[in-house]
Enzyme design. Sequence first.
Site, short mmCIF file in Angstrom:
data_model
loop_
_atom_site.label_atom_id
_atom_site.label_comp_id
_atom_site.label_asym_id
_atom_site.label_seq_id
_atom_site.Cartn_x
_atom_site.Cartn_y
_atom_site.Cartn_z
N CYS A 80 0.84 -1.21 0.00
CA CYS A 80 0.00 0.00 0.00
C CYS A 80 0.87 1.26 0.00
CB CYS A 80 -1.00 -0.05 1.16
SG CYS A 80 -2.30 1.19 1.01
N HIS A 193 -3.61 -5.20 0.01
CA HIS A 193 -3.07 -5.71 1.27
C HIS A 193 -3.09 -7.24 1.26
CE1 HIS A 193 -2.77 -1.99 3.64
NE2 HIS A 193 -3.70 -1.57 2.80
N GLU A 195 -1.93 -9.18 3.40
CA GLU A 195 -2.19 -9.68 4.76
C GLU A 195 -3.66 -9.61 5.13
OE1 GLU A 195 -1.23 -6.74 3.96
OE2 GLU A 195 -1.65 -5.22 5.49
N ASP A 244 -22.30 -8.03 17.44
CA ASP A 244 -22.55 -7.07 18.53
C ASP A 244 -22.06 -7.74 19.81
OD1 ASP A 244 -23.77 -5.50 16.66
OD2 ASP A 244 -25.80 -5.75 17.41
N ASP A 416 -27.44 5.03 13.42
CA ASP A 416 -28.56 4.28 13.98
C ASP A 416 -29.84 5.08 13.78
OD1 ASP A 416 -26.80 2.28 15.03
OD2 ASP A 416 -26.34 3.60 16.70
O1 1PR Z 1 -22.03 5.13 19.94
O2 1PR Z 1 -19.72 5.05 19.03
O3 1PR Z 1 -20.24 3.94 21.19
O4 1PR Z 1 -21.06 3.03 19.03
C1 1PR Z 1 -21.98 2.09 19.50
C2 1PR Z 1 -22.19 1.10 18.38
O5 1PR Z 1 -22.99 0.03 18.90
C3 1PR Z 1 -22.94 1.67 17.19
O6 1PR Z 1 -22.35 1.18 16.02
C4 1PR Z 1 -24.37 1.10 17.34
O7 1PR Z 1 -24.91 0.82 16.06
C5 1PR Z 1 -24.12 -0.19 18.09
N1 1PR Z 1 -25.24 -0.56 18.98
C6 1PR Z 1 -25.56 0.07 20.14
N2 1PR Z 1 -26.60 -0.58 20.72
C7 1PR Z 1 -26.92 -1.61 19.94
C8 1PR Z 1 -27.97 -2.61 20.21
O8 1PR Z 1 -28.23 -3.49 19.40
N3 1PR Z 1 -28.63 -2.49 21.35
N4 1PR Z 1 -26.13 -2.46 17.85
C9 1PR Z 1 -26.09 -1.59 18.84
C10 1PR Z 1 -26.30 -2.08 16.62
C11 1PR Z 1 -26.91 -3.06 14.68
C12 1PR Z 1 -26.05 -3.88 13.85
C13 1PR Z 1 -26.68 -5.20 13.58
C14 1PR Z 1 -27.48 -5.03 12.32
C15 1PR Z 1 -27.76 -6.30 11.59
N5 1PR Z 1 -26.51 -3.26 16.01
O9 1PR Z 1 -24.83 -4.04 14.43
O10 1PR Z 1 -25.63 -6.05 13.49
O11 1PR Z 1 -28.70 -4.37 12.62
O12 1PR Z 1 -28.58 -7.11 12.34
P1 1PR Z 1 -29.54 -8.17 11.64
O13 1PR Z 1 -28.83 -8.67 10.42
O14 1PR Z 1 -29.67 -9.26 12.66
O15 1PR Z 1 -30.81 -7.47 11.34
P2 1PR Z 1 -20.79 4.36 19.85
#
Ligand code: 1PR
Length: 567
Positions: A80, A193, A195, A244, A416
Amino acid sequence: MPLYLLDYGAGNVQSLANTLTRLGHTFQWISGPDDFDKATSLIFPGVGAFQTAVDGLVSRGLLEPLRQYIASGRPYFGICIGMQVLYQSSTEAGDTPGLGVIPGIIDTFSSAEKSVPHMGWNAVELLDAEQGARPSEGIRTGAHYYFVHSFRASYDPDRAPEAARWAHAVAQYGQEVFVASVRRANVFATQFHPEKSGAAGLALLDAWLREPEAVRADAPAASRVPRPPRPADGLTKRIIACMDVRANDQGDLVVTKGDQYDVREKGAGEDASGEGRAVRTAGAVRNLGKPVALAARYFAEGADELALLNITSFRHSPLRDQPMLAVVRAAAEEVFVPLTIGGGIKDTVDPDGTLRSALEVAGAYFRAGADKVSIGSEAVYAVERMRAAGGVGDGRSAIETIARTYGRQAVVVSIDPKRVYVDVDYAGPRAEEVVRGAEDGPEAERGKAWWYQCTVSGGREARDLSVVELARGVEALGAGEILVNSIDRDGTGIGFDTALVSLVRKAVRIPVVASSGAGSPAHFVEVFRDTGVEAALAAGIFHRNEVRIADVKAALEDAGLSARRDM
Ligand code: 1PR
């Protein structure tokens, strides 16, 4: 055969170290100018920005020794920025000169008809392949390798014949043909990349390291074959598996998965009135497995990229997040595709009062083996501040500081959004962003229109900012990619919210990842076809083994969309 790696102090060099360890090669780090004399082979894995790389080398007194090392004829492998630095200069870095080994200038991709940065798996094509006159160095024509960069050396044998004599392989992005690798005399370097390029990348590194050093140090120049652009480029659609992560009630870090961001099991109980009224209670945090084991599984199954989101990070300090750093470190030893880490990338104060900037927090994750960090709540606050200041950033936000040091390609913004329902004839603020027509909302809102509002703290707090305003704002601040979640669709399995994804895709030039709601391979086909996004992410269906990543890729290919299959 002392092999040395060169690190100028920015970006993820741990991944290369992990790769070499996995392949069974031993190496040492260049820690000062004298180490160049001991090296008989050198790898320079440059990540981030050209200027930061050159400044980092200069401040450590390593630039001149590097130039002398290459001039001595001993084998050099650049990755890179480690390739770009061989050129005379880059328009990314004004007057800062490169090493000038290759007579040419690095310039930016045009974003007129495509997203920039160029991020993802692109097909590479060896030049002079038919003649067999030059070594392939383990590169396979047609195989996909992982690229992430906004600047490139264009391949133009007519206008730049001398630079073209260094070109070894090319790739095409949009209608631009650019240099994917250079090879001549003792120099081999790749824009992509290895790697991070799965089995294909590991094979390439291994092939170079298993060659006798004399062979590594002696490759002929290219014959400048023309390669005009073809109608379609070789970039594939990326499929991302997302985990998550949070602590369960016993304090163990587990992969969890919510329904519309609620990650606790639903239980049935009675309310507190004592009258026996039935209510739904919050049960235990759903546990879908251990993060490192799942990451290893998704790598083996062909995920193009992985994301680990620390979803309760807004409650904790970085010090308390150390278990997450350990997760990243362990995952990076198992996974040789890009890894994004999110949650808690912000300025924080440790319990002892020490201020830790978002840049430091991100740096800790990069050193642990992350390739990109994903910023959620902080991105919303930064855009709010920018708008209040009349449209200019203060230079201190997490997005700006991290992009400056590590390059914009290392900064993802995770949004979100949540629908706000309004009457169909709504004409108030943000009326131009209102979506009408679809009938997929909750029963009570049927027939209404809606706009998308941004939230912070995992959807717990709505802010006075629309998704379009946020997307444009973070692009202006320097984000390199946007991950579009949907609180309404998360965990529902009814498909991506294509109206939402399309709004964001049209609002910015940087790559966009669709997320939330995937329930079948057909949903991926739909979101790629209807919105033109570069990548799509899912969690629940992969965790529960309802859909395999290979099924998704097969569906894309059946629909005429390109996917990476050569793992
Ligand atoms: O605010 O910088 O500390 O970041 C927090 C991060 O955590 C953000 O990216 C936020 O989207 C994520 N987050 C916070 N709370 C939740 C929760 O679920 N209670 N998850 C959360 C967000 C959404 C996706 C999920 C998709 C696909 N989760 O990560 O993977 O919706 O899901 P699916 O295919 O099952 O529908 P900060």
